[in-house]
Design an enzyme around this catalytic site. Structure first.
Site, PDB file in Angstrom:
ATOM      1  N   GLY A 252       4.591   2.465   0.103  1.00 19.32           N
ATOM      2  CA  GLY A 252       4.230   3.310   0.610  1.00 19.32           C
ATOM      3  C   GLY A 252       4.988   4.931   1.294  1.00 19.32           C
TER       4      GLY A 252
ATOM      5  N   GLY B  57       5.026   8.557   4.890  1.00 17.36           N
ATOM      6  CA  GLY B  57       3.947   8.933   5.371  1.00 17.36           C
ATOM      7  C   GLY B  57       5.617   9.733   5.934  1.00 17.36           C
TER       8      GLY B  57
ATOM      9  N   VAL C  18       6.059   1.993   4.509  1.00 24.01           N
ATOM     10  CA  VAL C  18       5.500   0.705   4.890  1.00 24.01           C
ATOM     11  C   VAL C  18       5.971   0.194   3.062  1.00 24.01           C
ATOM     12  CG1 VAL C  18       2.949   0.203   4.134  1.00 24.01           C
ATOM     13  CG2 VAL C  18       3.347   2.426   4.888  1.00 24.01           C
TER      14      VAL C  18
ATOM     15  N   GLU D 241      -2.916  -5.529   7.976  1.00 29.00           N
ATOM     16  CA  GLU D 241      -3.376  -6.028   7.081  1.00 29.00           C
ATOM     17  C   GLU D 241      -3.067  -5.191   5.730  1.00 29.00           C
ATOM     18  OE1 GLU D 241      -8.396  -6.700   4.990  1.00 29.00           O
ATOM     19  OE2 GLU D 241      -7.675  -5.883   7.076  1.00 29.00           O
TER      20      GLU D 241
ATOM     21  N   VAL E 278      -3.694  -3.765   2.479  1.00 24.09           N
ATOM     22  CA  VAL E 278      -5.351  -3.598   1.723  1.00 24.09           C
ATOM     23  C   VAL E 278      -4.802  -2.804  -0.164  1.00 24.09           C
ATOM     24  CG1 VAL E 278      -6.613  -1.672   1.715  1.00 24.09           C
ATOM     25  CG2 VAL E 278      -5.945  -2.905   3.903  1.00 24.09           C
TER      26      VAL E 278
ATOM     27  N   ASP F 253      -6.645  12.606  10.241  1.00 19.82           N
ATOM     28  CA  ASP F 253      -6.111  12.965   9.091  1.00 19.82           C
ATOM     29  C   ASP F 253      -6.726  12.083   7.666  1.00 19.82           C
ATOM     30  OD1 ASP F 253      -4.297  14.086   7.297  1.00 19.82           O
ATOM     31  OD2 ASP F 253      -2.099  12.246   7.365  1.00 19.82           O
TER      32      ASP F 253
ATOM     33  N   LYS G  71      -8.714  11.484   4.723  1.00 19.81           N
ATOM     34  CA  LYS G  71      -8.445  11.919   3.239  1.00 19.81           C
ATOM     35  C   LYS G  71      -9.087  10.777   2.470  1.00 19.81           C
ATOM     36  CE  LYS G  71      -3.512  11.880   4.215  1.00 19.81           C
ATOM     37  NZ  LYS G  71      -2.102  12.998   4.070  1.00 19.81           N
TER      38      LYS G  71
ATOM     39  N   ASN H  35      -5.850   7.710   2.460  1.00 20.33           N
ATOM     40  CA  ASN H  35      -5.950   6.874   3.611  1.00 20.33           C
ATOM     41  C   ASN H  35      -7.040   6.567   3.458  1.00 20.33           C
ATOM     42  OD1 ASN H  35      -3.615   7.955   4.757  1.00 20.33           O
ATOM     43  ND2 ASN H  35      -4.188   9.083   6.035  1.00 20.33           N
TER      44      ASN H  35
END
Length: 1007
Positions: A80, A82, A87, A152, A154, A196, A198, A201
C-alpha cells in the site's frame, strides 16, 4: 507560524499539476515565497524531463524495497501507499515469527509536519484497543532516521468490494456497517477523529465464515483532548485533509471551525450511502471536472439525493449489477431502502453538523432499531427545511416568483370564472333577447365573485414565513385554515360559502382525508337542500360527492341511502342512458358491495356495462371503469376466471387510453394482481405490485393512502413467495409513513391511529404498536364523554380487540361491555360473546344471552336476528329462551347474498345444539359450498365434525375436524390464540371459529 519554502514545495511536489496553483495561492504568505517555490518546482520538472529523455536510471532514492531488513523485520512486498507513507508486508523474526504490516515515511517526504502526522498516527493507534481497529505492535526509525511503525497485518478487501463479492443483502451490509460504527465510536471515546474514513480504509476479511472488520490508516487523525506528539502538528489554515468524496462540508470549508467527531459521522454516512446504492452521493467525475473552489462548493452545498431516489436514476444494466451484488431485484432494492433507511442516511449526511447524529453509536443504534423493526430517531427531512434551504440559495428569485405566482393565481381564477359566466350568459342571450339585462347582471356578479375568489385563494394559500412559523406548513393545514376563513369571510354570503365548502371538501377527498371532506360537504349539502330543494343542480352535485366521501370514509349505509335517491331522480328526470344516471348506478353498486349485497351490485353493474357500451363505445374510460367494477362483482360472486379476463382486458386498454401512470391504470394493475393471486400466479402478481408501487410513489406521493395500501399489498406478495423479511420491512415502512402523515396534522383521526397501530403489529414492531394502542385508549376515554362519536367508540372497540389479541380476555370484555352500554349494536354483543366464551365466563355469558334476546327479538333487521341467535348457541350448556333463539335463527335465513352463508352456519349450529343432527348437517353442508370466508368455513367445519360424531360417523368427523384445523392454521399459530395476519375487524370471527374448533376437538376425543 510561517511554513518554509521546503515545506510547501514538498507538499506541492506530490500534488497533480492542476491542483498545485490553488494550493500555492492558499499556502504561500508572500509573492516572494511563491516565486521561490515555483522555481523549485520548475527545477524538479526539468530534472524529471532530463532523466526521462536520457532513458537513464533515476537518481538513487533513499527508499526501502522488498528484501530489505529494518530492525527485526524483513520487508516482503509493498502492499500500500498513501500521500506520505508506504506500507510493506513484513516478517517479524523475534521474539516471535509472524507477518505484520510495516508503515514508513516515503523517502523525500520527511518534512517536519509529515513526521509529526506520522508520529500522531502511531500514537493514536497505540491509544486504542478495539477488535475493529488494527493493533500497533512496535515503532522505530530506519538507519536514515525516517520513522516507521509496525501494526497488525489486515488481510481482506475494502468493505464495499467485500459486500459486492459476497453478494451481501441489505441486512448483512447494515450489520457489517454497524461494526464499523462501533470501532469509530471507540476511537472517538479515546479522543481520536479519523478524518479519512472511506472504503479502502475499512478492510473486511474472513475468520472462518465470519466477516471481520478492521479500520486502518489513522494517518491524518486528530487529537481532540490531548497532544499526540511533542512535535509540532499544524494543519495549514485553508488546507483540507482527506479524500474529497468522503470529507465533511466543514473539512471542505477551510474555515476556522474546529473539526470534531461529527465529521467522521458524515464520512460514515457517505460510506453507508455507497453500501446501499453502489454509488457515493456525489459522483467522482463531477468533483474531478470541477476546479478547486467549485469542488469545495459542491461538497459544502450540494444536497445528497435520497438513496432510493438515486437508485432510480441509474441505468438499467448498471442497476441490475448493483441489485445482484445485493442479492435482490432492481425494483425491490428501491423499496427496501425507501423510508427509514433514506432518513438515516440523510441525517448522517446533513450539511449542518448540528443536525447529524451526535455520535457513531447513535447512528449504530438507529440502524439497530431499523433492523429490529422499531421506530428510528431519524425522520424524513421536512419540506419546510428543504424549502428554507432553497430560499437561502435563491432568495431574490423566490421572492419574485411568489409575487408572480400570486398575480397569476388571481388572474387565472378571474379569467376562468369570467369565461364560465360569460359562456352561460351567452347561451341565455341566444335563447332569448329579453334576457340581455339579466346577462349584464350575471356578468357583473361573476366578475365580483371572481375577484373575491382570487383574493380568498391568494390569502389562504400564501405560505407563512418559515422563519417565523418554525415548522412545516402542509396542504392539509392550508385547507383547514381555508375552511375556518369561510365561516368569517363569507358569513353573510351563505351561497358562496357553501360553494367553497363543496370545493374544499372535494380537495380533502382527493387527499384521502375523508372525514374532513364529509364535514364540509355535509354543510354545503344541507344548505343547498334547505335553500333550493333536493332537485336543484347544486344540491344534486353536492349530494353525489358527499355520497362518495361517505363510501370512502367507511360509511356505506349513509352513502347507499343518498345514492338510491340520486339514482331514482336521474332515471326519472334524465332517462336510463344519461351519463348522470349511469354514474349514479356505478356509485350505488359500490355501496351495495360494501354492505354485502353482492348479487344486487352484480345486477347493477351488468346493466351499467351494457348502457356504457351503447352510449360511449368500447374504449371510452367510462366503459373501462364499468368493466373494472363488473370484474369486482364477478370475483365476489365466485366467477374468478371471468373476473381475471375482464381485468386483463381493462388494463390493456387503459394503458393505451389513460397512459401507464394514470390513477385508473394503477388501480387496474392492483385489481389484476388480486386475480393473479387467486389463480396461484404469485410471481406475476408480485412483479405488477412492485411496478404499481413505484409509479404510485412518483405520481401520488409516499403519504397518499393508496400508496400506503399498495405497500401493504406488496408486503402480502412477498409473504406469499416466502420473502418474509422484505414483507416485514415494507409493512413497517408503510406504518411509519402513516405515522408521519398523522403527526403532521394536530387533529388526526383516531381511525388513522388505529390503522397505524395495527400495521405496526403486523410488521412485528410490538413496542411501537403497544405504545400507540395505549395512546388511542387514553385519548378515546378522555374525549368520549364530550364527543361520543362513532369514531371514539370504534377506537375503543379496536383497542379491545388488541387487548384480546394479547390474551387479556377480561379487560377486552370490559371494553366491549362499556361499548354495549353506549350503543347496543348486535355486532358488539357478538364480540362480547366471543370474548366471554374464550374466557370461559359462563355467568357473564348467560347474562349476555338474556340481554341480547331482549334487545333484538323485535328488531326489523335480519342481521340483528342472526347475531342474537348465534350469541346464544356459541357456548354449550347455557340457560336461555331456546324457542326465541330458534325462531330468530329461522328468521335470519331470509338474509340474501353473502350474509345468507352466515345464516346457514347459524342455523346449523342452532340445530346441532338442539339435537337436530340431520337438519344441522344439511345446513352446514350447504354452508361449505356457499363461498363463505375462511373464518366462517372453519367454524362450519368444526360444527359439522361434531354433528357427524353425534351420528356415528367417526371417520368423517375426524376428517372434517382436520379440515377445520388446516383452515385455522392459516391464521393462528399452532399453540396460541394469536392470529398471525388477520386484519383488524375480522379477528372476532376467527376467535369464534377457534372456540368451536377446540370444543369439537374435545368432543371427538371423548371415550
Amino acid at each position: 507560524m510561517m511554513d518554509t519554502h521546503d515545506d510547501i514545495f514538498a507538499v506541492a511536489r506530490e500534488l497533480p499539476q492542476h491542483e498545485r496553483a490553488p494550493y500555492l495561492d492558499e499556502a504561500c504568505d508572500s509573492p516572494e515565497q511563491r516565486a521561490r517555490v515555483e522555481a523549485l518546482l520548475k527545477d524538479a520538472n526539468e530534472a524529471d524531463a532530463f532523466f526521462a529523455g536520457m532513458d537513464a536510471p533515476r537518481a538513487p532514492e533513499i527508499a526501502e524495497k522488498a528484501g530489505d531488513t529494518i530492525g527485526r523485520y524483513k520487508l516482503l512486498q509493498r502492499i500500500g501507499e498513501g500521500g506520505f507513507g508506504v506500507v510493506f508486508m513484513a516478517e517479524q523474526r523475534e521474539p516471535i515469527i509472524r507477518r505484520v504490516a510495516l508503515k514508513i515515511i516515503k523517502a523525500g517526504m520527511d518534512t517536519r509536519d509529515v513526521i509529526a502526522r506520522f508520529e500522531a498516527e502511531r500514537q493514536a493507534l497505540a491509544m486504542m484497543e478495539h477488535p475493529g481497529i488494527a493493533k500497533v505492535f512496535d515503532a522505530g526509525a530506519t538507519a536514515t532516521g525516517r520513522p516507521y511503525f509496525v501494526m497488525e497485518l489486515v488481510r481482506g478487501m475494502s468493505i464495499t468490494t467485500f459486500c459486492d463479492v459476497h453478494e451481501y443483502d441489505t441486512r448483512r451490509r447494515l450489520e457489517l456497517f454497524s461494526e464499523v460504527c462501533a470501532a469509530v465510536q471507540h476511537a472517538h471515546q479515546k479522543g481520536i477523529i479519523h478524518r479519512d474514513l472511506k472504503p479502502s480504509n475499512i478492510i473486511v476479511g474472513l475468520d472462518g465464515d465470519r466477516p471481520v472488520v478492521k479500520v486502518i490508516d489513522f494517518g491524518i487523525a486528530k487529537a481532540m483532548q490531548q497532544q499526540l506528539t511533542d512535535k509540532t502538528l499544524f494543519t495549514r489554515f485553508e488546507q483540507f485533509i482527506g479524500t474529497p468524496l468522503y470529507i465533511s462540508p466543514e473539512q471542505a470549508s477551510l474555515s476556522a471551525i474546529d473539526i470534531d467527531t461529527r465529521s467522521d459521522i458524515y464520512s460514515l454516512g457517505v460510506l453507508l450511502y455507497e453500501l446501499l446504492t453502489g454509488k457515493p452521493p456525489i459522483e467522482a467525475s463531477e468533483l474531478m471536472a470541477a476546479g478547486f473552489d467549485e469542488m469545495r462548493r459542491i461538497i459544502r452545498e450540494k444536497e445528497a439525493p435520497r438513496p432510493s431516489t438515486r437508485l432510480a436514476t441509474i441505468e438499467d444494466e448498471e442497476i441490475r449489477t448493483i441489485a445482484k451484488a445485493r442479492h435482490t431485484q432492481p425494483k425491490t432494492l428501491g423499496f427496501l431502502i425507501r423510508g427509514e433507511l433514506d432518513w438515516i442516511v440523510l441525517k448522517a449526511l446533513e450539511k449542518d453538523r448540528r443536525r447529524r447524529y451526535e455520535t457513531a453509536n447513535a447512528l449504530r443504534e438507529d440502524l439497530g432499531r431499523f433492523l429490529r423493526n422499531e421506530p428510528v430517531s431519524a425522520a424524513a427531512p421536512s419540506r419546510l427545511y428543504q424549502m428554507r434551504k432553497f430560499v437561502e440559495r435563491h432568495r431574490r428569485g423566490v421572492t419574485m416568483a411568489a409575487l408572480v405566482a400570486a398575480v397569476m393565481v388571481a388572474a387565472t381564477v378571474v379569467s376562468m370564472r369570467q369565461a364560465i359566466r360569460a359562456k352561460k350568459a351567452e347561451d341565455v342571450a341566444v335563447a332569448s333577447l329579453a334576457n340581455v339585462a339579466a346577462e349584464r347582471d350575471e356578468k357583473d356578479r361573476a366578475r365580483r365573485e371572481a375577484e373575491d375568489v382570487a383574493k380568498f385563494l391568494t390569502e389562504v394559500f400564501a405560505s407563512p414565513d418559515p422563519t417565523i412559523s418554525g415548522r412545516q406548513v402542509t396542504v392539509a393545514e392550508s385547507l383547514e385554515r381555508a375552511s375556518k376563513k369561510l365561516e368569517t369571510d363569507f358569513a353573510d354570503q351563505p351561497d358562496r360559502r357553501a360553494h367553497f365548502q363543496h370545493a374544499l371538501g372535494n380537495t380533502y377527498n382527493a387527499l384521502g382525508l375523508y372525514q374532513e371532506a364529509i364535514d364540509l360537504q355535509e354543510k354545503a349539502y344541507y344548505h343547498y337542500l334547505n335553500r333550493f330543494g333536493k332537485e336543484d343542480e347544486r344540491t344534486l352535485s353536492t349530494a353525489s360527492d358527499l355520497a362518495l366521501s361517505y363510501a370512502f370514509g367507511n360509511k356505506p349505509g349513509y352513502a347507499g341511502r343518498l345514492q338510491e335517491e340520486l339514482l331514482e331522480f336521474h332515471r326519472r328526470h334524465d332517462g336510463p342512458d344519461d351519463p348522470k344516471t349511469i354514474a349514479a348506478m356505478q356509485h350505488l353498486a359500490i355501496s351495495y358491495d360494501t354492505v354485502g349485497r353482492a348479487t344486487t351490485a352484480l345486477e347493477l353493474r351488468v346493466e351499467v356495462l351494457d348502457r356504457t357500451l351503447k352510449r360511449f363505445g368500447a374504449d371510452d374510460p367510462r366503459t373501462l371503469s364499468a368493466m373494472q367494477n363488473l370484474a369486482i362483482s364477478k370475483d365476489r360472486n365466485g366467477d374468478k376466471e371471468e373476473a381475471l379476463k375482464l381485468r386483463e382486458e381493462v388494463l390493456s386498454k387503459l394503458q393505451k387510453v389513460r397512459g401507464p401512470e394514470h390513477p385508473d391504470t394503477l388501480r387496474a394493475i392492483s385489481n389484476l394482481t388480486i386475480s393473479y393471486d387467486q389463480a396461484g400466479r404469485h410471481e406475476e402478481s408480485l412483479k405488477l405490485r412492485e411496478q404499481v408501487l413505484e409509479t404510485s410513489h412518483k405520481v401520488l406521493g409516499s403519504e397518499h393512502p393508496e400508496t400506503m395500501l399498495r405497500m401493504e399489498n406488496l408486503a402480502g406478495s412477498y409473504e406469499r413467495v416466502g420473502r418474509r423479511d422484505e414483507a416485514m420491512r415494507l409493512r413497517s415502512n408503510a406504518a411509519d409513513l402513516r405515522r408521519i402523515a398523522m403527526e403532521k396534522s394536530p387533529e388526526q383521526s383516531l381511525r388513522t391511529m388505529v390503522e397505524i397501530a395495527a400495521a405496526y403489529g403486523q410488521a412485528g414492531r410490538e413496542g411501537a404498536s403497544q405504545a400507540l394502542w395505549e395512546a388511542i385508549g387514553r385519548r378515546a376515554e378522555q374525549e368520549l364523554p364530550a364527543k361520543p362519536t362513532w369514531e371514539h367508540q370504534d377506537a375503543l372497540l379496536a383497542r379491545a380487540e388488541w387487548r384480546a389479541r394479547q390474551g387479556h380476555w377480561r379487560t377486552a370484555a370490559e371494553d366491549t361491555s362499556h361499548l354495549i352500554d353506549l350503543s347496543a349494536q348486535s355486532i358488539r354483543f357478538l364480540h362480547q360473546a366471543a370474548l366471554l366464551s374464550r374466557a370461559n365466563d359462563r355467568e357473564g355469558y348467560r347474562n349476555l344471552c338474556h340481554k341480547a334476546l331482549e334487545a333484538f327479538a323485535n328488531s326489523p333487521y335480519l342481521l340483528d336476528a342472526e347475531r342474537a341467535s348465534k350469541i346464544c348457541w356459541l357456548m354449550p350448556g347455557i340457560d336461555f329462551d331456546r324457542n326465541l333463539a330458534h325462531s330468530l335463527s329461522d328468521r335470519s335465513l331470509g338474509l340474501e347474498d353473502y350474509s345468507h352463508s352466515w345464516a346457514l352456519l347459524n342455523k346449523g349450529l342452532c340445530a346441532y345444539r338442539l339435537g337436530e343432527f340431520q337438519v344441522a348437517a344439511e345446513h352446514l353442508e350447504k354452508c361449505l359450498t356457499s363461498g363463505l370466508a375462511p373464518e366462517g368455513m372453519a367454524a362450519a367445519q368444526a360444527v359439522l365434525a361434531m354433528t357427524r360424531q353425534s351420528t356415528g360417523g367417526n371417520a368423517a368427523a375426524n376428517e372434517m375436524l382436520q379440515a377445520a384445523g388446516k383452515t385455522l392454521g392459516n391464521a393462528f399459530a399452532q399453540a396460541d390464540d394469536t392470529p398471525q395476519q388477520v386484519p383488524f375487524g375480522q379477528w372476532y370471527d376467527w376467535l369464534i371459529a377457534r372456540c368451536l374448533y377446540e370444543e369439537a376437538a374435545r368432543e371427538l376425543t371423548k371415550p
